[in-house]
Each structure stands twice: as structure tokens, then as C-alpha cells.
Design an enzyme around this catalytic site. Structure first.
Site, short mmCIF file in Angstrom:
data_model
loop_
_atom_site.label_atom_id
_atom_site.label_comp_id
_atom_site.label_asym_id
_atom_site.label_seq_id
_atom_site.Cartn_x
_atom_site.Cartn_y
_atom_site.Cartn_z
N THR A 140 -1.83 2.72 4.59
CA THR A 140 -0.96 3.81 4.92
C THR A 140 -0.06 4.30 5.74
O THR A 140 -0.38 3.04 6.68
CB THR A 140 -1.96 4.55 4.05
OG1 THR A 140 -2.96 4.83 3.14
CG2 THR A 140 -1.82 6.02 4.64
N ARG B 11 -7.29 9.17 -9.45
CA ARG B 11 -7.84 8.80 -7.85
C ARG B 11 -7.06 9.55 -7.44
O ARG B 11 -5.85 8.88 -7.07
CB ARG B 11 -8.54 7.71 -7.71
CG ARG B 11 -9.19 7.72 -5.85
CD ARG B 11 -8.36 7.29 -5.27
NE ARG B 11 -8.82 7.06 -4.35
CZ ARG B 11 -8.35 7.27 -2.57
NH1 ARG B 11 -7.66 7.02 -2.63
NH2 ARG B 11 -9.39 7.14 -1.46
N VAL B 12 -7.76 10.49 -6.14
CA VAL B 12 -6.27 11.38 -5.24
C VAL B 12 -7.20 10.80 -3.76
O VAL B 12 -8.61 10.54 -3.69
CB VAL B 12 -5.63 11.93 -5.16
CG1 VAL B 12 -5.33 12.53 -3.94
CG2 VAL B 12 -5.44 12.48 -5.81
N GLY B 13 -6.68 10.28 -2.92
CA GLY B 13 -7.61 10.17 -1.62
C GLY B 13 -7.18 10.90 -0.55
O GLY B 13 -6.47 12.66 -0.50
N SER C 78 0.91 -0.80 0.31
CA SER C 78 -0.05 0.05 -0.11
C SER C 78 1.05 1.40 -0.01
O SER C 78 0.29 2.36 0.12
CB SER C 78 -0.76 0.14 1.12
OG SER C 78 -1.76 -1.39 1.62
N THR D 190 -5.66 6.19 8.02
CA THR D 190 -5.47 5.48 7.10
C THR D 190 -7.31 4.92 7.10
O THR D 190 -8.07 5.20 7.65
CB THR D 190 -4.99 4.34 8.01
OG1 THR D 190 -4.47 3.16 6.93
CG2 THR D 190 -5.38 4.08 8.96
N GLY D 191 -6.77 4.42 6.12
CA GLY D 191 -8.56 3.30 5.67
C GLY D 191 -9.32 4.10 4.71
O GLY D 191 -8.32 4.74 3.54
N GLY E 142 -10.52 6.50 2.11
CA GLY E 142 -10.07 8.29 2.19
C GLY E 142 -10.98 9.25 1.47
O GLY E 142 -10.89 10.68 2.23
N THR F 69 1.15 6.88 0.71
CA THR F 69 0.45 5.56 0.01
C THR F 69 0.39 5.20 -1.04
O THR F 69 0.74 6.31 -1.50
CB THR F 69 -1.91 6.01 0.89
OG1 THR F 69 -1.22 5.09 0.42
CG2 THR F 69 -1.28 7.29 -0.14
C1 SD4 Z 1 -6.80 6.27 0.34
N1 SD4 Z 1 -6.48 6.04 2.77
O1 SD4 Z 1 -5.79 6.79 -0.60
C2 SD4 Z 1 -5.51 5.62 1.64
C3 SD4 Z 1 -5.73 4.35 2.05
C4 SD4 Z 1 -4.95 3.64 3.25
O2 SD4 Z 1 -3.91 1.82 3.57
O3 SD4 Z 1 -5.34 4.01 4.32
N2 SD4 Z 1 -4.27 2.98 3.12
O4 SD4 Z 1 -7.85 6.17 1.02
#
Ligand code: SD4
Length: 327
Positions: free
Chosen positions: A186, A214-216, A84, A237-238, A240, A204
């Protein structure tokens, strides 16, 4: 190691699980080793002992929290087994590995790169954006061009195994981001140095098989990361998209400013996401960690098995985060 297996393995880590459950019950980090003002200290999302070790060595030597978080994140970026982050990060649905990262210092300066390709260390490029440009964020082609101008080397970040995983995914080609908890790790890292100064970084490859472009949340100030040296710092994290909607890390820092503990602030930020999502929270994970000026830490997530790494008082430990969804 496959993410799913990794998550299961963390669940079996005997003793640390007992300790972690005690924290989970109290809702507040109450490790006797950690409940006084602690510095230096570094905390990072997920199980990243090598990254926190690197950061800790810098902090112990009297180095800055800024150097610590950058160098710590670089460890994960270079690790091809972390799917990741950085090299070995899973690609978008068209096979492009695109990286997002940011860094923030004690003065509130900020640097960020989004949709960066072919460069192993986006966190260091983000730092160069912060220090060597009049801007705070560079994207795509321009970010890469800037990185090359700063001496970074271009290389293919798609490894044999991430290519294989992508090819496997393509067989079904479900054209939506996979939003289960397996594809989130991440690295977000927060540090308080011996001078009592805070910095943070986040890096990440984003959600695996995301749409191209795509951007998180991770490189976005206030969402994936926020640092206010008067108060504290937070990182996410998680999923986005959900963190972005609530500007989660900024929210946590502001809640700490109003007197909440890092733990209470993380919980409130997660609960805001849960409430706004209706029932959708069942399908995605979000986790936050926070660190305040006193060296107190907090963490909260939606689903079980988010964990975080803390290096403090000569101990590098992993803790299980308290979580909301207890079916
Ligand atoms: C995202 N928050 O790009 C990031 C993804 C993530 O572990 O946390 N990955 O949305």
C-alpha cells in the site's frame, strides 16, 4: 517484480543498508541532512521513488502538500507492476479488484472511498468526495457512480498478470487472507509543503484474495491515515485489521502531540499492536511512517524489510525501517 524478490533485493542494497542500520540502531532518524527543520519534504511507505519524485516536483514548485500527495499516489495507482495499488492490484478471492483510498488536508478535511471498482485513481475520487460532496466516505456502487459523474473513466483493473496470479492462487484456494509480508505495499504518503502545511493520502487494493466486501485500514480516518496540521501526520501499511484495532495513525499523531518524536510514536504504536496480539504478531506485518511539523520523520514496523522513501533536500532516498521482531 515479485514481492518476495523485491523484498530480498532491498536487503542487498549495500551502502544504503549500512546507513539504514545506523538509523535502526539509534531508533531515531539521524541523517544529518534531515535532522533540522526540513521543508518541503515528502515521505511514503515502501520503495516508491517515482511517486515521491512526482510529489517533490510539485512541492518544489511551491505547490500544496495536498496536490503533492494526490499526484504522488497516482503514480503508483497507474503502475500495473504494483500489485497492491490501483490498476494491476491483486483481486479478492472472487476475482474482483476493489480499491480503498483516502486523503486528508491541512484543515483536517477528509475524503475516502471504499470498495471502489473499475476506476484507476481512487485517491483522486477520494479528493472529489472531500471537495465536492457533503460526506467524507463513499462505498462500492455509489462511489463508482460518483466517480463517473466526476468524469472518471470505467476500465477493467484486472491485468493479464494479476488474473494469472489469481488463477494460480485459486488452485489451492486457501480461503483466508494471505498475511505474510509479501503482499503488502500500500502506498501511504505524507508531505510538508513550503508553507509548512501537512497533508496525507493512502491508497491500496487491500489484502490479496481477501473476502469479498472486505475493507482494511487504509481508507479509514485515524487508522490508515491521520493528519493534524498543528502536530504531524502518520500512515500505515500492513495488516489492516490490526491497525484498525488500535486506530494506529491517530495514536501516532496524538503521541507526537504529547511530545514524542515521530520515531518514538511509531514504535509505541507498533508495540501496542504487538502486545495486544499475544503471539500472533509473528504472522503479520504492520509498518508506520510519521512526519511532524518540523519535517522530522519516523518509521517502525514489526518485521524486517519494511522500507520507506523520502524526498528532501533534493535527494530521493530509500530507508530501511527499524523493526521489532529480531529472532
Ligand atoms: C489493508 N493495509 O488493506 C492494507 C494492506 C496493505 O500493502 O498495507 N497493503 O489492510
Amino acid at each position: 517484480m515479485k514481492r518476495r524478490k523485491f523484498i530480498k533485493n532491498t536487503s542487498l542494497s549495500g551502502l544504503s543498508l549500512v546507513t539504514a542500520n545506523a538509523f535502526a540502531k539509534s531508533g531515531i532518524m539521524q541523517d544529518n541532512n534531515l535532522n533540522k527543520i526540513v521543508k518541503p519534504i515528502v515521505v511514503a511507505t515502501w520503495r516508491v521513488p517515482n511517486a515521491t519524485k512526482k510529489a517533490w516536483e510539485i512541492l518544489q514548485d511551491g505547490g500544496s502538500s495536498l496536490d503533492a500527495v494526490e499526484q504522488g499516489c497516482r503514480i503508483e495507482e497507474a503502475d500495473i507492476n504494483n500489485t497492491s495499488v490501483g490498476k494491476g492490484g491483486l483481486p479478492d478471492r472472487d476475482g474482483n479488484v476493489t480499491l480503498d483510498a483516502c486523503i486528508m488536508d491541512k484543515e483536517g478535511n477528509y475524503g475516502s472511498v471504499v470498495y471502489l471498482q473499475d476506476i484507476v485513481h481512487p485517491v483522486s475520487v477520494a479528493r472529489k468526495v472531500m471537495e465536492n460532496t457533503p460526506h467524507v466516505m463513499l462505498a462500492g456502487k455509489g462511489a463508482k457512480q460518483f466517480a463517473l459523474s466526476q468524469g472518471f473513466k470505467s476500465e477493467n483493473l484486472l491485468t493479464e498478470s494479476s488474473k494469472k496470479a489469481w488463477e494460480e492462487w485459486k488452485k489451492k484456494s486457501e480461503y483466508k487472507p494471505i498475511i505474510n509480508i509479501e503482499n503488502h505495499d500500500t502506498i501511504g504518503m505524507l508531505a510538508l509543503d513550503k508553507n509548512g502545511d501537512l497533508s496525507g493520502a493512502c491508497t491500496t487494493s487491500g489484502l490479496s484474495y481477501k473476502m469479498q466486501g472486505r475493507v482494511g485500514d487504509s481508507p479509514i480516518i485515524g487508522s490508515g491515515l491521520f493528519v493534524d496540521n498543528e502536530v504531524g501526520a502518520a500512515t500505515a501499511t500492513g495488516m489492516g485489521e490490526e491497525v484498525l484495532k488500535t486506530v494506529g495513525s491517530f495514536l501516532i499523531v496524538e503521541l507526537m502531540r504529547q511530545g514524542k518524536t515521530p520515531q518514538q510514536a511509531c514504535k509505541e504504536a507498533v508495540m501496542r499492536i504487538v502486545k495486544k496480539s499475544g503471539n500472533r504478531y509473528k504472522d503479520f506485518q504492520v509498518g508506520f511512517i510519521a512526519l511532524n511539523k518540523q519535517g522530522e520523520i519516523g518509521s517502525y514496523c514489526i518485521h524486517e524489510w519494511f522500507n520507506y522513501q523520502v524526498y528532501a533536500k533534493d535527494e530521493n532516498k530509500n530507508y530501511k525501517s527499524d523493526f521489532y521482531h529480531k529472532p
